[in-house]
Design a protein around this motif. Structure first.
Motif, PDB file in Angstrom:
ATOM      1  N   TYR A 119       0.860  -1.182   0.000  1.00 14.11           N
ATOM      2  CA  TYR A 119       0.000   0.000   0.000  1.00 14.11           C
ATOM      3  C   TYR A 119       0.892   1.226   0.000  1.00 14.11           C
ATOM      4  O   TYR A 119       1.714   1.417   0.914  1.00 14.11           O
ATOM      5  CB  TYR A 119      -0.894  -0.003   1.239  1.00 14.11           C
ATOM      6  N   PHE A 120       0.768   2.045  -1.038  1.00 10.62           N
ATOM      7  CA  PHE A 120       1.565   3.272  -1.111  1.00 10.62           C
ATOM      8  C   PHE A 120       0.751   4.388  -0.455  1.00 10.62           C
ATOM      9  O   PHE A 120      -0.132   4.991  -1.071  1.00 10.62           O
ATOM     10  CB  PHE A 120       1.915   3.609  -2.562  1.00 10.62           C
ATOM     11  N   ALA A 121       1.042   4.629   0.814  1.00 12.95           N
ATOM     12  CA  ALA A 121       0.228   5.518   1.641  1.00 12.95           C
ATOM     13  C   ALA A 121       0.105   6.939   1.089  1.00 12.95           C
ATOM     14  O   ALA A 121      -0.982   7.530   1.174  1.00 12.95           O
ATOM     15  CB  ALA A 121       0.775   5.538   3.070  1.00 12.95           C
ATOM     16  N   PRO A 122       1.175   7.541   0.526  1.00 15.69           N
ATOM     17  CA  PRO A 122       1.023   8.923   0.037  1.00 15.69           C
ATOM     18  C   PRO A 122      -0.055   9.084  -1.030  1.00 15.69           C
ATOM     19  O   PRO A 122      -0.645  10.156  -1.166  1.00 15.69           O
ATOM     20  CB  PRO A 122       2.410   9.254  -0.522  1.00 15.69           C
ATOM     21  N   GLN A 123      -0.309   8.034  -1.803  1.00 12.97           N
ATOM     22  CA  GLN A 123      -1.329   8.103  -2.855  1.00 12.97           C
ATOM     23  C   GLN A 123      -2.606   7.342  -2.504  1.00 12.97           C
ATOM     24  O   GLN A 123      -3.567   7.355  -3.272  1.00 12.97           O
ATOM     25  CB  GLN A 123      -0.758   7.546  -4.163  1.00 12.97           C
ATOM     26  N   PHE A 155       8.234   1.006 -15.143  1.00 13.14           N
ATOM     27  CA  PHE A 155       9.104   1.998 -14.525  1.00 13.14           C
ATOM     28  C   PHE A 155      10.143   2.522 -15.519  1.00 13.14           C
ATOM     29  O   PHE A 155      10.657   3.630 -15.358  1.00 13.14           O
ATOM     30  CB  PHE A 155       9.831   1.390 -13.320  1.00 13.14           C
ATOM     31  N   TYR A 156      10.463   1.714 -16.524  1.00 10.45           N
ATOM     32  CA  TYR A 156      11.442   2.087 -17.545  1.00 10.45           C
ATOM     33  C   TYR A 156      10.840   1.858 -18.928  1.00 10.45           C
ATOM     34  O   TYR A 156      10.003   0.971 -19.110  1.00 10.45           O
ATOM     35  CB  TYR A 156      12.725   1.257 -17.415  1.00 10.45           C
ATOM     36  N   ASN A 183      13.031   8.413  -0.116  1.00  9.90           N
ATOM     37  CA  ASN A 183      13.196   7.780  -1.420  1.00  9.90           C
ATOM     38  C   ASN A 183      12.505   6.426  -1.504  1.00  9.90           C
ATOM     39  O   ASN A 183      12.292   5.751  -0.489  1.00  9.90           O
ATOM     40  CB  ASN A 183      14.688   7.578  -1.718  1.00  9.90           C
ATOM     41  N   CYS A 184      12.190   6.036  -2.731  1.00 11.46           N
ATOM     42  CA  CYS A 184      11.751   4.686  -3.045  1.00 11.46           C
ATOM     43  C   CYS A 184      12.835   4.014  -3.880  1.00 11.46           C
ATOM     44  O   CYS A 184      13.425   4.641  -4.775  1.00 11.46           O
ATOM     45  CB  CYS A 184      10.436   4.700  -3.822  1.00 11.46           C
ATOM     46  N   TYR A 185      13.093   2.759  -3.600  1.00 11.70           N
ATOM     47  CA  TYR A 185      14.161   2.007  -4.244  1.00 11.70           C
ATOM     48  C   TYR A 185      13.575   0.812  -4.977  1.00 11.70           C
ATOM     49  O   TYR A 185      12.670   0.142  -4.469  1.00 11.70           O
ATOM     50  CB  TYR A 185      15.172   1.523  -3.203  1.00 11.70           C
ATOM     51  N   LEU A 186      14.121   0.538  -6.146  1.00  9.44           N
ATOM     52  CA  LEU A 186      13.704  -0.601  -6.955  1.00  9.44           C
ATOM     53  C   LEU A 186      14.890  -1.563  -7.086  1.00  9.44           C
ATOM     54  O   LEU A 186      15.933  -1.192  -7.616  1.00  9.44           O
ATOM     55  CB  LEU A 186      13.249  -0.141  -8.338  1.00  9.44           C
ATOM     56  N   PHE A 187      14.727  -2.773  -6.563  1.00 12.11           N
ATOM     57  CA  PHE A 187      15.742  -3.816  -6.692  1.00 12.11           C
ATOM     58  C   PHE A 187      15.309  -4.799  -7.778  1.00 12.11           C
ATOM     59  O   PHE A 187      14.115  -5.020  -7.992  1.00 12.11           O
ATOM     60  CB  PHE A 187      15.914  -4.568  -5.372  1.00 12.11           C
ATOM     61  N   SER A 188      16.290  -5.395  -8.441  1.00 15.21           N
ATOM     62  CA  SER A 188      16.012  -6.434  -9.421  1.00 15.21           C
ATOM     63  C   SER A 188      17.257  -7.291  -9.601  1.00 15.21           C
ATOM     64  O   SER A 188      18.352  -6.932  -9.151  1.00 15.21           O
ATOM     65  CB  SER A 188      15.582  -5.826 -10.767  1.00 15.21           C
ATOM     66  N   VAL A 202      10.006   9.698  -2.966  1.00 16.07           N
ATOM     67  CA  VAL A 202       8.646   9.311  -2.612  1.00 16.07           C
ATOM     68  C   VAL A 202       7.647  10.198  -3.347  1.00 16.07           C
ATOM     69  O   VAL A 202       6.613   9.729  -3.831  1.00 16.07           O
ATOM     70  CB  VAL A 202       8.448   9.387  -1.086  1.00 16.07           C
ATOM     71  N   ALA A 203       7.973  11.485  -3.463  1.00 11.29           N
ATOM     72  CA  ALA A 203       7.070  12.430  -4.128  1.00 11.29           C
ATOM     73  C   ALA A 203       6.900  12.115  -5.603  1.00 11.29           C
ATOM     74  O   ALA A 203       5.828  12.335  -6.178  1.00 11.29           O
ATOM     75  CB  ALA A 203       7.580  13.852  -3.951  1.00 11.29           C
ATOM     76  N   ASN A 204       7.950  11.584  -6.267  1.00 14.48           N
ATOM     77  CA  ASN A 204       7.896  11.306  -7.703  1.00 14.48           C
ATOM     78  C   ASN A 204       7.431   9.899  -8.034  1.00 14.48           C
ATOM     79  O   ASN A 204       7.114   9.601  -9.188  1.00 14.48           O
ATOM     80  CB  ASN A 204       9.264  11.526  -8.341  1.00 14.48           C
ATOM     81  N   PHE A 205       7.411   8.999  -7.062  1.00  7.35           N
ATOM     82  CA  PHE A 205       7.031   7.610  -7.320  1.00  7.35           C
ATOM     83  C   PHE A 205       5.640   7.548  -7.939  1.00  7.35           C
ATOM     84  O   PHE A 205       4.731   8.257  -7.518  1.00  7.35           O
ATOM     85  CB  PHE A 205       7.056   6.818  -6.004  1.00  7.35           C
TER      86      PHE A 205
END
Length: 353
Positions: A119-123, A155-156, A183-188, A202-205
């Motif tokens: 759950y992305f709380a800001p949105q 995302f890309y 920040n939000c981080y994307l691992f792969s 977080v603001a741009n996610f």
């Protein structure tokens, strides 16, 4: 209240919380350097219907919300992958829960696999992150509505250059998102010994992700293979990283590291075959050893938002396993889902709990 009575009341409160199944709040408790687990039997099996011939259910992600566990997973057969959703109030109900195939939603048919939900709380939105040949996501305002997921976005625009340069004969797989306050981080992973990390604010996610960097690598690709999870350890300024490896016996298991920052540096915790985070060698199977693989899964979290907190006093891990004798086409292997429960917590003096 006298100190001794106050201490007794606090202990009783923690005990009642644990027995009720809710996360206990033992702030500051350290993770052990060695782990022991007990496994359920296979709790969730694939369920085919007239239009879905499913051989395996795998790659689970799970959150607890609204009095229910919500599980998303990959469905697999020789033709490929898609996603499935089920929910239930208690793990005893998991095997009989209705399975909703998400190709019937706007997520659509085709290759979709390895989901992660939060759950992305800001949105005020639920995000389902998954792979579709790229790093994809869909959103939903109601996690309990399997038809409410939006069409895939990525995302890309394409596979980032650094991954193309290092992937070799591997695959770009197993996207994982975690955020801190900024920040939000994307691992792969790439099935070729590289763990990648990129970030946005977080603001741009979900937009604005940077070009990935190599967060960790190993010349033996099987030691840093795929299925990374990163969690915030509740009550401590610490993060836990899990990565699936393939052992010298060909069986899947998990290694682990910790860090004070999502960006690393990562310090080994239980990180090799002789001292794994979770492997058949440190798991007991009271109902019989139905699997020798402890493979791609997800920790049961202490919250459901984008910070991915886990309770160090009550570690449980939903994972995929399979009949040890099963062989043949990888996509057709009979994966099932089981649940690990830690038996050597530092919080209560080991196996007593």
């Amino acid at each position: 209240m006298k100190p001794r009575i106050r201490h007794f009341a606090a202990v009783v409160s923690v005990v009642l919380t644990v027995l009720a199944g809710a996360p206990a709040a033992n702030a500051g408790t350290a993770l052990p350097s060695k782990f022991r687990w007990s496994s359920s039997g296979a709790l969730i099996a694939p369920r085919s219907d007239a239009t879905h011939a499913i051989d395996g259910i795998k790659d689970p992600t799970v959150v607890y919300s609204g009095g229910k566990y919500h599980v998303f997973a990959s469905t697999a057969n020789a033709a490929g992958y898609n996603l499935v959703y089920l929910s239930f109030a208690d793990w005893s109900q998991a095997g009989s829960a209705t399975q909703h195939y998400l190709d019937k939603s706007a997520i659509g048919p085709g290759y979709r696999a390895a989901p992660q939900v939060f759950y992305f709380a800001p949105q005020r939105k639920w995000y389902l992150v998954y792979q579709n040949g790229n790093a994809a996501y869909s959103t939903n305002t109601d996690i309990g509505n399997p038809n409410g997921w939006s069409a895939p976005k990525t995302f890309y625009s394409a596979m980032p250059d650094i991954i193309q340069q290092n992937i070799g004969s591997g695959y770009w797989v197993d996207m994982w998102v975690i955020c801190d306050a900024v920040n939000c981080y994307l691992f792969s992973s790439d099935d070729n010994g590289h763990l990648y990390r990129s970030q946005t604010t977080v603001a741009n996610f979900p937009g604005g992700f940077s070009e990935p960097v190599i967060a960790m690598q190993d010349p033996d690709r099987f030691k840093l293979f795929e299925a990374s999870n990163v969690y915030q350890v509740a009550g401590r300024h610490q993060y836990l990283l899990l990565v699936e490896a393939i052992g010298s016996d060909g069986r899947r298991y998990f290694r682990s590291w910790t860090s004070h920052s999502i960006a690393g540096t990562w310090t080994p915790l239980a990180a090799d075959e002789s001292n794994p985070f979770a492997r058949a060698s440190n798991v007991t199977f009271p109902g019989g050893a139905w699997t020798q693989d402890i493979s791609h899964g997800e920790m049961l979290r202490a919250g459901n938002d984008q910070t991915l907190p886990i309770n160090p006093c009550r570690l449980r891990y939903l994972y995929q396993g399979k009949d040890p004798a099963a062989d043949g086409d990888y996509n057709s292997l009979p994966w099932r889902l089981g649940l690990l429960t830690q038996t050597n917590s530092h919080c209560w003096g080991g196996d007593r709990w």
